[in-house]
Enzyme design. Sequence first.
Site, short mmCIF file in Angstrom:
data_model
loop_
_atom_site.label_atom_id
_atom_site.label_comp_id
_atom_site.label_asym_id
_atom_site.label_seq_id
_atom_site.Cartn_x
_atom_site.Cartn_y
_atom_site.Cartn_z
N TYR A 53 1.07 -1.39 -0.19
CA TYR A 53 0.06 -0.05 -0.72
C TYR A 53 0.97 0.94 -0.44
CZ TYR A 53 -3.99 -2.65 1.74
OH TYR A 53 -4.91 -4.04 1.73
N ALA A 54 0.44 1.74 -0.79
CA ALA A 54 1.36 3.23 -1.03
C ALA A 54 2.57 3.06 -0.91
CB ALA A 54 0.69 4.91 -0.19
#
Length: 155
Positions: A53-54
């Site tokens: 994530y990110a």
Amino acid sequence: MDYRLLGRTGVKVSSLCFGTMSFGDIADEAESARMFNRCREAGINFFDCANTYAGGRSEEILGQLIADCRDEIVLTTKVVSRTGADINQGGASRRHIQISVEESLKRLKTDRIDVYFLHHYDAETPIEESLRALDDLARQGKSYTRPSATGRPGR
């Protein structure tokens, strides 16, 4: 907030689990902190993340936010998705799981992950290899739940 047992672990989690996919992406650090704090005010103790994530930033932000309340949080994160260009930087191989858990632990600033998930199925790796690697992490204290044949967390 209602709380439920997490499988057969004896651990109680809020009936709502907050996913942190937006941390470090559409939510900057300040907005992530506001969301996290509102969740805690509502009684949420169950937070989900993933190593991709990110680009790992979600785990970094979540790690900062849980620093003062780590023992009150049930923390999940995931492995399998590709983390880099190298041929071995993805999948559910023992090697990738071992490297990824160490990277996640550093980003999350913790010594353990309460539930460590395979983010998706890896057809190239025998499931026995993946499950053995996850079981070994539980035996080492890096994860508290052991995989089970039912798909529910074991002990």
